[in-house]
Write an enzyme that holds these catalytic residues in place. Structure first.
Site, short mmCIF file in Angstrom:
data_model
loop_
_atom_site.label_atom_id
_atom_site.label_comp_id
_atom_site.label_asym_id
_atom_site.label_seq_id
_atom_site.Cartn_x
_atom_site.Cartn_y
_atom_site.Cartn_z
N SER A 1 0.83 -1.21 0.00
CA SER A 1 0.00 0.00 0.00
C SER A 1 0.86 1.25 0.00
CB SER A 1 -0.91 0.02 1.24
OG SER A 1 -1.55 1.27 1.35
N HIS A 2 0.26 2.36 -0.44
CA HIS A 2 0.92 3.66 -0.38
C HIS A 2 1.04 4.15 1.06
CE1 HIS A 2 0.92 4.01 -4.62
NE2 HIS A 2 1.22 5.28 -4.61
N SER A 3 0.26 3.55 1.93
CA SER A 3 0.23 4.04 3.30
C SER A 3 0.64 2.94 4.27
CB SER A 3 -1.19 4.54 3.62
OG SER A 3 -1.47 4.38 4.99
#
Lengths: 195, 122
Positions: free
Chosen positions: B9-11
């Protein structure tokens, strides 16, 4: 025309310089149609390239492009990391045994962008700059006008790939930040090889 | 176990959250994550994906991702690694949850993939 290690190194060094100088410009372009961090991301990549070169001077072309690729892949963070990274990694593999004509070299990079981004010419992406530059190099017609024309043409397109595609018609009239950083890459090349 | 799950994920928090959620349904699976950039900012990191794959103890890996550069970095890693990785273009949370639930009870890959089909969004 082919480019040898010394000039290829100059090329990447100039690209690094332009990315550092134009960090704000790239961020502003990205604020209009993206998430506003292309300049910051590319600057991080540029710093990583410099650091990698300072740590170990590239010994050959494959080494130079590979070092550039990994700096981008590891440090850029956004989508341009794997995109520039793939282009340079593919270029590195392509020159492992024999150097390539510049047009062919940039075509290898362009094909890498298409594969990684599942994208093609005319979607308002970096490819809109890479492909015409590759073609012009192959035809021995590469100059500043080629880069400028590619940017102007891409500016008027509606984005159909990447985050800007969510904006649909509103993406028209804006320069794609990845196309602009690609323009810096090829302006750097032009400074090294001349018109 | 046969399958392990990797979440990209980007986060950092999303990756952790998805792991926490699907671990409940699949307590015995190896679930590893690559969330955010090196310094846990927003973005994706090839090195983190590499580590998540290296640390995963499944024989084969079922990989789930969220946005564009997570996918690109994951695909790049797939070109570099010898591990067998299956990547799914599905909704991250629902897809990972479905796969985890099925892998936990040793469902065959065909069953897992048939169930994932309905969740394809990318």
């Amino acid at each position: 025309m082919k480019i040898e290690l010394i000039n290829a190194k100059k090329w990447i060094d100039l690209f690094v310089e332009k990315l550092e100088t134009n960090k704000v410009v790239l961020n502003e372009l990205d604020t209009a149609i993206g998430d506003g961090d292309h300049g910051t991301n590319m600057n991080r990549g540029a710093e990583a390239i410099s650091a990698a070169f300072a740590k170990k001077e590239p010994e050959n072309l494959a080494d130079l492009y590979k070092t550039t690729a990994f700096a981008m892949i590891q440090k850029v963070g956004g989508a341009s990391g794997p995109l520039y990274g793939t282009a340079f990694l593919d270029m590195s593999k392509a020159v492992k045994t024999d150097n390539l004509e510049l047009g062919d070299l940039i075509k290898v990079g362009t094909d890498g962008l298409k594969r990684r981004g599942e994208s093609d010419y005319g979607m308002k992406t970096m490819i809109d700059v890479w492909q015409p530059v590759s073609e012009a190099l192959s035809e021995d017609k590469f100059n500043q006008q080629v880069i400028t024309d590619a940017l102007v043409k891409s500016k008027e397109l509606v984005a159909t790939k990447g985050r800007a595609s969510y904006l649909e018609e509103k993406s028209k009239g804006h320069i794609d930040p990845g196309s602009q950083s690609s323009a810096y890459l090829f302006e750097s090349l032009l400074e090294v090889i001349g018109d | 176990m046969k399958y392990g799950i990797v979440i990209v994920s980007h986060s950092y928090d999303i990756a952790q959250g998805v792991k926490q959620l699907i671990s409940q349904a699949a307590p015995d699976l190896s679930i590893t994550t690559a969330g955010g950039t090196e310094d846990n900012g927003i973005g994706s990191s090839l090195e983190k994906i590499q580590k998540a794959v290296d640390d995963n103890t499944g024989d084969e890996i079922l990989a789930f991702y969220d946005l564009g550069s997570s996918k690109m970095n994951l695909e790049m890693l797939m070109e570099m690694t010898d591990r067998k990785i299956h990547k799914y273009d599905v909704a991250l949370v629902e897809g990972a949850y479905t796969a985890a639930t099925l892998a936990q009870v040793d469902s065959p890959l065909e069953t897992i993939e048939n169930n994932l089909k309905a969740l394809t969004i990318k």
